[in-house]
Design a protein around this motif. Sequence first.
Motif, PDB file in Angstrom:
ATOM      1  N   ALA A   1       0.823  -1.215   0.000  1.00 47.12           N
ATOM      2  CA  ALA A   1       0.000   0.000   0.000  1.00 47.12           C
ATOM      3  C   ALA A   1       0.852   1.258   0.000  1.00 47.12           C
ATOM      4  N   LEU A   2       1.965   1.237   0.719  1.00 48.91           N
ATOM      5  CA  LEU A   2       2.827   2.414   0.804  1.00 48.91           C
ATOM      6  C   LEU A   2       3.535   2.687  -0.517  1.00 48.91           C
ATOM      7  N   THR A   3       4.066   1.651  -1.150  1.00 47.84           N
ATOM      8  CA  THR A   3       4.748   1.868  -2.429  1.00 47.84           C
ATOM      9  C   THR A   3       3.775   2.358  -3.491  1.00 47.84           C
ATOM     10  N   MET A   4       2.548   1.831  -3.479  1.00 49.80           N
ATOM     11  CA  MET A   4       1.541   2.315  -4.434  1.00 49.80           C
ATOM     12  C   MET A   4       1.210   3.775  -4.171  1.00 49.80           C
ATOM     13  N   ALA A   5       1.108   4.138  -2.883  1.00 49.69           N
ATOM     14  CA  ALA A   5       0.822   5.527  -2.514  1.00 49.69           C
ATOM     15  C   ALA A   5       1.912   6.463  -3.014  1.00 49.69           C
ATOM     16  N   ILE A   6       3.165   6.049  -2.868  1.00 41.87           N
ATOM     17  CA  ILE A   6       4.285   6.872  -3.323  1.00 41.87           C
ATOM     18  C   ILE A   6       4.212   7.094  -4.831  1.00 41.87           C
ATOM     19  N   GLU A   7       3.897   6.038  -5.575  1.00 38.23           N
ATOM     20  CA  GLU A   7       3.808   6.168  -7.035  1.00 38.23           C
ATOM     21  C   GLU A   7       2.657   7.089  -7.430  1.00 38.23           C
ATOM     22  N   ALA A   8       1.510   6.958  -6.765  1.00 36.01           N
ATOM     23  CA  ALA A   8       0.370   7.827  -7.073  1.00 36.01           C
ATOM     24  C   ALA A   8       0.698   9.279  -6.739  1.00 36.01           C
ATOM     25  N   ALA A   9       1.386   9.492  -5.616  1.00 38.67           N
ATOM     26  CA  ALA A   9       1.755  10.852  -5.198  1.00 38.67           C
ATOM     27  C   ALA A   9       2.711  11.494  -6.195  1.00 38.67           C
ATOM     28  N   LYS A  10       3.717  10.740  -6.631  1.00 42.02           N
ATOM     29  CA  LYS A  10       4.663  11.271  -7.604  1.00 42.02           C
ATOM     30  C   LYS A  10       3.967  11.593  -8.928  1.00 42.02           C
ATOM     31  N   THR A  11       3.019  10.745  -9.311  1.00 41.79           N
ATOM     32  CA  THR A  11       2.270  10.965 -10.553  1.00 41.79           C
ATOM     33  C   THR A  11       1.465  12.253 -10.503  1.00 41.79           C
ATOM     34  N   VAL A  12       0.744  12.466  -9.385  1.00 42.97           N
ATOM     35  CA  VAL A  12      -0.112  13.651  -9.310  1.00 42.97           C
ATOM     36  C   VAL A  12       0.720  14.927  -9.200  1.00 42.97           C
ATOM     37  N   LEU A  13       1.854  14.873  -8.511  1.00 42.32           N
ATOM     38  CA  LEU A  13       2.731  16.038  -8.431  1.00 42.32           C
ATOM     39  C   LEU A  13       3.292  16.401  -9.801  1.00 42.32           C
ATOM     40  N   GLU A  14       3.678  15.393 -10.557  1.00 38.22           N
ATOM     41  CA  GLU A  14       4.195  15.631 -11.900  1.00 38.22           C
ATOM     42  C   GLU A  14       3.120  16.237 -12.799  1.00 38.22           C
ATOM     43  N   LYS A  15       1.890  15.711 -12.704  1.00 44.42           N
ATOM     44  CA  LYS A  15       0.793  16.241 -13.515  1.00 44.42           C
ATOM     45  C   LYS A  15       0.494  17.693 -13.156  1.00 44.42           C
ATOM     46  N   ALA A  16       0.630  18.018 -11.863  1.00 48.46           N
ATOM     47  CA  ALA A  16       0.343  19.379 -11.393  1.00 48.46           C
ATOM     48  C   ALA A  16       1.537  20.313 -11.554  1.00 48.46           C
ATOM     49  N   LYS A  17       2.677  19.752 -12.021  1.00 46.99           N
ATOM     50  CA  LYS A  17       3.919  20.531 -12.146  1.00 46.99           C
ATOM     51  C   LYS A  17       4.309  21.147 -10.803  1.00 46.99           C
ATOM     52  N   MET A  18       4.248  20.310  -9.766  1.00 45.63           N
ATOM     53  CA  MET A  18       4.597  20.730  -8.418  1.00 45.63           C
ATOM     54  C   MET A  18       5.638  19.782  -7.843  1.00 45.63           C
ATOM     55  N   SER A  19       6.275  20.197  -6.759  1.00 45.45           N
ATOM     56  CA  SER A  19       7.209  19.339  -6.037  1.00 45.45           C
ATOM     57  C   SER A  19       6.694  19.118  -4.622  1.00 45.45           C
ATOM     58  N   GLY A  20       7.346  18.212  -3.901  1.00 46.37           N
ATOM     59  CA  GLY A  20       6.946  17.963  -2.522  1.00 46.37           C
ATOM     60  C   GLY A  20       7.060  19.192  -1.644  1.00 46.37           C
ATOM     61  N   LYS A  21       7.966  20.099  -1.990  1.00 47.05           N
ATOM     62  CA  LYS A  21       8.149  21.324  -1.212  1.00 47.05           C
ATOM     63  C   LYS A  21       6.942  22.261  -1.313  1.00 47.05           C
ATOM     64  N   ASP A  22       6.107  22.043  -2.319  1.00 47.24           N
ATOM     65  CA  ASP A  22       4.926  22.897  -2.513  1.00 47.24           C
ATOM     66  C   ASP A  22       3.735  22.471  -1.659  1.00 47.24           C
ATOM     67  N   ILE A  23       3.843  21.350  -0.978  1.00 44.68           N
ATOM     68  CA  ILE A  23       2.709  20.784  -0.239  1.00 44.68           C
ATOM     69  C   ILE A  23       2.746  21.223   1.226  1.00 44.68           C
TER      70      ILE A  23
END
Length: 327
Positions: free
Chosen positions: A55-77
């Motif tokens: 579940a955690l690895t899937m969550a990480i992949e989904a999070a990276k996908t949505v950040l890339e689509k939004a053109k954002m980084s983790g620092k923006d959250i």
Amino acid sequence: MNIKIKEVGIYHPKTSVNNNFYIDHFQKQGKDIKRFVQHMGRKDRYIIKTKNENALTMAIEAAKTVLEKAKMSGKDIDMLVFSTQTPEYTFPTNALFLHNAIEGDQHTIVMDSNANCAGMTVAVEQASRYMKANPNVKTALIVGSDYNSLLCDPEDEITYSNYGDAAAAVILETTEEDTGFIDSVYAVDSKSRNNIVYPEQGLANTLRGEASGKYIKWIPFDGSESMINVMESFETIFERNNLTKADIDTYCFSQFSLATIKEIQERFNIDDKQIVYVGDRFGYTGTSSPFIVLHEGIKTGKIKRGDYLLFWTIGAGYQIITMLFKY
């Protein structure tokens, strides 16, 4: 200040398993599940088959996908919430691993949440209300992920043939636009709390070696008893916001059962064009379920900016959440 859904992303394992596998599996046990999988609306479902996914690895992949689509980084959250009912860890919080993977900011609010299958919808609703109250939180990343197949008893057709594994992620942001989160209604009836239980006899008994805790305990029950609360929740949302069922462009329903969706559709006379169904391809993915519907609706062009969306889902026990958004 309004709270809008900026972007949506999903992740699922590569392996897709169709009904034939489960039909053959249960035939060997003397059970015919053909009518059951048809009733639930299943054809295929994505299942984790590798030891390096959870579940955690899937969550990480989904999070990276949505950040890339939004053109954002983790620092923006500004706020990160991870909803799961199959956590890899009880401490530290799984969200810390997610925060580390996206290289989140030092001042990000980080937490796990669990409202079972209603979890991600509850997390989005709670984060939206919090963001309205706290002007310092302008963005939130909400991720829902369940490794459902891990907990399913191979001798129990209700869970084993029904569930799939997947994750979804949404980015919320504050806006002055006339859009975003509008309202929500909860309905809870805890008398059914013992029907779906994991670990079956509790964590303490399991860890002390006094009980087996590998699979979900699922006692079949009449789910129609919750339908009156579903109807009341919908009617309350419509009345409070001066809307009718026809004003909702898309209903993002729990994908647990196609039969339940059809029952709600019939009772409210909802048109087919207002429904997006993905349970035939994904199986039932638990907490992420309504947001995989949202992702599919956006991807296919069925859901557009300015559309009214009604989310509805149910968690074990049971708890119901109905949430109104303007996309």
